[in-house]
Write a protein that holds these residues in place. Structure first.
Motif, PDB file in Angstrom:
ATOM      1  N   VAL A 122       0.840  -1.207   0.000  1.00  0.00           N
ATOM      2  CA  VAL A 122       0.000   0.000   0.000  1.00  0.00           C
ATOM      3  C   VAL A 122       0.871   1.251   0.000  1.00  0.00           C
ATOM      4  O   VAL A 122       0.557   2.228  -0.696  1.00  0.00           O
ATOM      5  CB  VAL A 122      -0.972  -0.019   1.206  1.00  0.00           C
ATOM      6  CG1 VAL A 122      -1.652   1.325   1.382  1.00  0.00           C
ATOM      7  CG2 VAL A 122      -1.999  -1.113   1.032  1.00  0.00           C
ATOM      8  N   GLN A 123       1.972   1.228   0.745  1.00  0.00           N
ATOM      9  CA  GLN A 123       2.868   2.389   0.766  1.00  0.00           C
ATOM     10  C   GLN A 123       3.428   2.665  -0.629  1.00  0.00           C
ATOM     11  O   GLN A 123       3.523   3.806  -1.059  1.00  0.00           O
ATOM     12  CB  GLN A 123       4.006   2.160   1.765  1.00  0.00           C
ATOM     13  CG  GLN A 123       4.934   3.340   1.903  1.00  0.00           C
ATOM     14  CD  GLN A 123       4.242   4.559   2.480  1.00  0.00           C
ATOM     15  OE1 GLN A 123       3.522   4.469   3.460  1.00  0.00           O
ATOM     16  NE2 GLN A 123       4.467   5.708   1.875  1.00  0.00           N
ATOM     17  N   GLN A 124       3.760   1.624  -1.345  1.00  0.00           N
ATOM     18  CA  GLN A 124       4.278   1.795  -2.709  1.00  0.00           C
ATOM     19  C   GLN A 124       3.205   2.371  -3.639  1.00  0.00           C
ATOM     20  O   GLN A 124       3.484   3.245  -4.462  1.00  0.00           O
ATOM     21  CB  GLN A 124       4.781   0.462  -3.248  1.00  0.00           C
ATOM     22  CG  GLN A 124       5.470   0.567  -4.571  1.00  0.00           C
ATOM     23  CD  GLN A 124       6.744   1.391  -4.492  1.00  0.00           C
ATOM     24  OE1 GLN A 124       7.507   1.278  -3.555  1.00  0.00           O
ATOM     25  NE2 GLN A 124       6.961   2.225  -5.488  1.00  0.00           N
ATOM     26  N   VAL A 125       1.974   1.893  -3.502  1.00  0.00           N
ATOM     27  CA  VAL A 125       0.891   2.394  -4.356  1.00  0.00           C
ATOM     28  C   VAL A 125       0.608   3.867  -4.081  1.00  0.00           C
ATOM     29  O   VAL A 125       0.453   4.660  -5.017  1.00  0.00           O
ATOM     30  CB  VAL A 125      -0.390   1.527  -4.181  1.00  0.00           C
ATOM     31  CG1 VAL A 125      -1.584   2.174  -4.854  1.00  0.00           C
ATOM     32  CG2 VAL A 125      -0.166   0.132  -4.730  1.00  0.00           C
ATOM     33  N   ILE A 126       0.555   4.254  -2.803  1.00  0.00           N
ATOM     34  CA  ILE A 126       0.241   5.658  -2.520  1.00  0.00           C
ATOM     35  C   ILE A 126       1.421   6.562  -2.886  1.00  0.00           C
ATOM     36  O   ILE A 126       1.224   7.716  -3.270  1.00  0.00           O
ATOM     37  CB  ILE A 126      -0.240   5.894  -1.074  1.00  0.00           C
ATOM     38  CG1 ILE A 126       0.842   5.610  -0.052  1.00  0.00           C
ATOM     39  CG2 ILE A 126      -1.489   5.102  -0.782  1.00  0.00           C
ATOM     40  CD1 ILE A 126       0.463   5.993   1.370  1.00  0.00           C
ATOM     41  N   THR A 127       2.645   6.050  -2.816  1.00  0.00           N
ATOM     42  CA  THR A 127       3.802   6.837  -3.263  1.00  0.00           C
ATOM     43  C   THR A 127       3.724   7.095  -4.762  1.00  0.00           C
ATOM     44  O   THR A 127       3.930   8.224  -5.230  1.00  0.00           O
ATOM     45  CB  THR A 127       5.112   6.110  -2.915  1.00  0.00           C
ATOM     46  OG1 THR A 127       5.195   5.964  -1.498  1.00  0.00           O
ATOM     47  CG2 THR A 127       6.320   6.882  -3.425  1.00  0.00           C
ATOM     48  N   ASN A 128       3.409   6.069  -5.508  1.00  0.00           N
ATOM     49  CA  ASN A 128       3.268   6.242  -6.962  1.00  0.00           C
ATOM     50  C   ASN A 128       2.090   7.148  -7.307  1.00  0.00           C
ATOM     51  O   ASN A 128       2.157   7.940  -8.255  1.00  0.00           O
ATOM     52  CB  ASN A 128       3.116   4.893  -7.657  1.00  0.00           C
ATOM     53  CG  ASN A 128       4.402   4.113  -7.659  1.00  0.00           C
ATOM     54  OD1 ASN A 128       5.481   4.666  -7.499  1.00  0.00           O
ATOM     55  ND2 ASN A 128       4.294   2.812  -7.829  1.00  0.00           N
TER      56      ASN A 128
END
Length: 179
Positions: free
Chosen positions: A83-89
């Protein structure tokens, strides 16, 4: 010297040379022992009793909670990283859109929400500063922040380790407006 050896797997084979004698000595069948000489659990009639001891049950009772706690922790932390990777992108895509001339805050939020929806995240908060974006001049920073409580995106019904954590990603880029 020729000799025959009876092995524990039932074969009678001729023994030749020093190596053959060593192998024959290691795997020679002896009464009441297994392949490597360990004692067998046998009744007086020579049949395997097959009675399990309670040690395995006690060991399982001690190890199982720790094992399942470890597995659930791995699932929870893996989901958090995803989820952290998705919201960063998503914040990066929003910032890339925000620096273009003539884009509104609503368009930026729409781009971020679409990206989050494709990643399976529906309950995020998106903030764009400055609002309106046109108030930032050439080369001034535009920031897009995406935040989501982990409790709303966890795959576990009740997150054990990260229940109160809010995941946040911020991207800042310089505006490409006309001077």
């Amino acid at each position: 010297m020729r000799a025959n050896a009876v092995y524990s797997f039932g074969a009678t084979l001729p023994v030749r040379g020093m190596l053959g004698r060593l192998v024959a000595r290691k795997y020679r069948k002896t009464e009441g022992t297994g392949l490597y000489g360990e004692r067998q659990n046998r009744s007086t009639s020579g049949i395997d009793c097959g009675r399990p001891s309670g040690v395995a049950v006690v060991e399982f009772a001690v190890v199982a909670p720790i094992f399942f706690l470890l597995i659930l922790g791995l699932i929870e932390f893996g989901r958090m990283v995803m989820v952290q990777q998705v919201i960063t992108n998503a914040s990066r895509e929003g910032a890339r859109r925000a620096i273009i001339q003539g884009v509104t805050t609503a368009e930026v939020i729409s781009v971020v929400q679409d990206y989050l929806a494709s990643g399976g995240i529906r309950s995020a908060t998106v903030t764009v500063t400055p609002d309106p974006i046109d108030s930032a001049g050439y080369g001034e920073p535009v920031t897009v922040t995406v935040s989501v409580p982990f409790r709303q995106v966890s795959w576990l019904p009740s997150p054990m380790f990260l229940g109160g954590v809010e995941l946040r990603a911020t991207t800042t880029m310089r505006r490409e407006a006309v001077q």
